[in-house]
Motif scaffolding. Structure first.
Motif, PDB file in Angstrom:
ATOM      1  N   UNK A   1      -3.906   3.991  -2.333  1.00 59.63           N
ATOM      2  CA  UNK A   1      -5.014   4.332  -1.445  1.00 59.63           C
ATOM      3  C   UNK A   1      -5.891   5.414  -2.061  1.00 59.63           C
ATOM      4  N   UNK A   2      -5.278   6.408  -2.701  1.00 57.97           N
ATOM      5  CA  UNK A   2      -6.055   7.472  -3.342  1.00 57.97           C
ATOM      6  C   UNK A   2      -6.918   6.938  -4.473  1.00 57.97           C
ATOM      7  N   UNK A   3      -6.444   5.923  -5.172  1.00 57.71           N
ATOM      8  CA  UNK A   3      -7.184   5.370  -6.307  1.00 57.71           C
ATOM      9  C   UNK A   3      -8.296   4.411  -5.898  1.00 57.71           C
ATOM     10  N   UNK A   4      -8.377   4.068  -4.634  1.00 56.11           N
ATOM     11  CA  UNK A   4      -9.430   3.175  -4.161  1.00 56.11           C
ATOM     12  C   UNK A   4     -10.765   3.910  -4.087  1.00 56.11           C
ATOM     13  N   UNK A   5     -11.833   3.136  -4.196  1.00 57.70           N
ATOM     14  CA  UNK A   5     -13.158   3.698  -3.969  1.00 57.70           C
ATOM     15  C   UNK A   5     -13.283   4.011  -2.482  1.00 57.70           C
TER      16      UNK A   5
ATOM     17  N   UNK B   1       1.842   2.048  10.846  1.00 58.91           N
ATOM     18  CA  UNK B   1       2.353   2.946   9.804  1.00 58.91           C
ATOM     19  C   UNK B   1       1.343   3.157   8.674  1.00 58.91           C
ATOM     20  N   UNK B   2       0.491   2.165   8.438  1.00 61.51           N
ATOM     21  CA  UNK B   2      -0.511   2.281   7.392  1.00 61.51           C
ATOM     22  C   UNK B   2      -1.715   3.119   7.810  1.00 61.51           C
ATOM     23  N   UNK B   3      -2.027   3.103   9.098  1.00 61.03           N
ATOM     24  CA  UNK B   3      -3.219   3.793   9.571  1.00 61.03           C
ATOM     25  C   UNK B   3      -2.937   5.265   9.829  1.00 61.03           C
ATOM     26  N   UNK B   4      -3.787   6.137   9.340  1.00 60.20           N
ATOM     27  CA  UNK B   4      -3.607   7.562   9.624  1.00 60.20           C
ATOM     28  C   UNK B   4      -3.973   7.855  11.085  1.00 60.20           C
ATOM     29  N   UNK B   5      -3.213   8.702  11.713  1.00 62.73           N
ATOM     30  CA  UNK B   5      -3.507   9.097  13.078  1.00 62.73           C
ATOM     31  C   UNK B   5      -2.953   8.195  14.153  1.00 62.73           C
ATOM     32  N   UNK B   6      -2.165   7.186  13.806  1.00 56.55           N
ATOM     33  CA  UNK B   6      -1.580   6.296  14.805  1.00 56.55           C
ATOM     34  C   UNK B   6      -0.106   6.514  14.896  1.00 56.55           C
TER      35      UNK B   6
ATOM     36  N   UNK C   1       0.837  -1.194   0.000  1.00 54.67           N
ATOM     37  CA  UNK C   1       0.000   0.000   0.000  1.00 54.67           C
ATOM     38  C   UNK C   1       0.870   1.241   0.000  1.00 54.67           C
ATOM     39  N   UNK C   2       0.573   2.136  -0.894  1.00 53.89           N
ATOM     40  CA  UNK C   2       1.220   3.439  -0.875  1.00 53.89           C
ATOM     41  C   UNK C   2       0.143   4.487  -1.099  1.00 53.89           C
ATOM     42  N   UNK C   3       0.500   5.746  -1.042  1.00 58.14           N
ATOM     43  CA  UNK C   3      -0.481   6.820  -1.130  1.00 58.14           C
ATOM     44  C   UNK C   3      -1.258   6.774  -2.440  1.00 58.14           C
TER      45      UNK C   3
ATOM     46  N   UNK D   1     -14.158   0.977  -0.403  1.00 53.94           N
ATOM     47  CA  UNK D   1     -13.051   0.025  -0.268  1.00 53.94           C
ATOM     48  C   UNK D   1     -12.012   0.541   0.718  1.00 53.94           C
ATOM     49  N   UNK D   2     -11.750   1.837   0.671  1.00 56.67           N
ATOM     50  CA  UNK D   2     -10.779   2.451   1.580  1.00 56.67           C
ATOM     51  C   UNK D   2     -11.269   2.337   3.025  1.00 56.67           C
ATOM     52  N   UNK D   3     -12.546   2.606   3.242  1.00 56.70           N
ATOM     53  CA  UNK D   3     -13.105   2.505   4.592  1.00 56.70           C
ATOM     54  C   UNK D   3     -13.030   1.065   5.098  1.00 56.70           C
ATOM     55  N   UNK D   4     -13.336   0.106   4.229  1.00 60.90           N
ATOM     56  CA  UNK D   4     -13.271  -1.305   4.622  1.00 60.90           C
ATOM     57  C   UNK D   4     -11.836  -1.704   4.968  1.00 60.90           C
ATOM     58  N   UNK D   5     -10.884  -1.262   4.148  1.00 58.73           N
ATOM     59  CA  UNK D   5      -9.476  -1.554   4.407  1.00 58.73           C
ATOM     60  C   UNK D   5      -9.050  -1.018   5.765  1.00 58.73           C
ATOM     61  N   UNK D   6      -9.377   0.248   6.044  1.00 54.19           N
ATOM     62  CA  UNK D   6      -8.960   0.848   7.309  1.00 54.19           C
ATOM     63  C   UNK D   6      -9.666   0.203   8.495  1.00 54.19           C
ATOM     64  N   UNK D   7     -10.929  -0.184   8.325  1.00 50.69           N
ATOM     65  CA  UNK D   7     -11.622  -0.889   9.406  1.00 50.69           C
ATOM     66  C   UNK D   7     -10.983  -2.251   9.664  1.00 50.69           C
ATOM     67  N   UNK D   8     -10.617  -2.953   8.597  1.00 51.49           N
ATOM     68  CA  UNK D   8      -9.942  -4.246   8.746  1.00 51.49           C
ATOM     69  C   UNK D   8      -8.597  -4.080   9.448  1.00 51.49           C
TER      70      UNK D   8
END
Length: 59
Positions: free
Chosen positions: A12-16, A54-59, A7-9, A19-26
Motif C-alpha cells: 500500500x505504501x508503494x502505491x501511487x 481489516x483492509x480499510x483504515x478506520x473500520x 495487500x500489506x502495508x 491508485x491507493x485512493x481508488x483501491x480504498x474507494x472500491x
C-alpha cells in the motif's frame, strides 16, 4: 477482487496516491454492497466483510 494480490502495508505504501485512493474507494463500495446483502439475508460469503474491514483504515 479474488484475483487481487495480497495487500500489506509495504504494498500500500508503494502505491501511487491515486491508485491507493481508488483501491480504498472500491473497497468501501464493496463493503457497502456486502453490508446491504447481509441486511437482506442474501450474503454468500460473510467472511469477505471481515476481510475488507481489516483492509480499510478506520473500520
Amino acid at each position: 477482487m479474488a484475483s487481487r494480490q495480497r495487500l500489506n502495508a509495504k504494498t500500500i505504501r508503494n502505491m501511487k496516491p491515486e491508485d491507493r485512493a481508488k483501491l480504498f474507494n472500491d473497497l468501501r463500495s464493496e463493503l457497502l454492497k456486502l453490508q446491504t446483502q447481509r441486511e437482506r439475508g442474501t450474503l454468500d460469503n460473510p467472511g469477505r466483510v471481515r476481510a475488507i474491514r481489516r483492509l480499510l483504515p478506520g473500520y
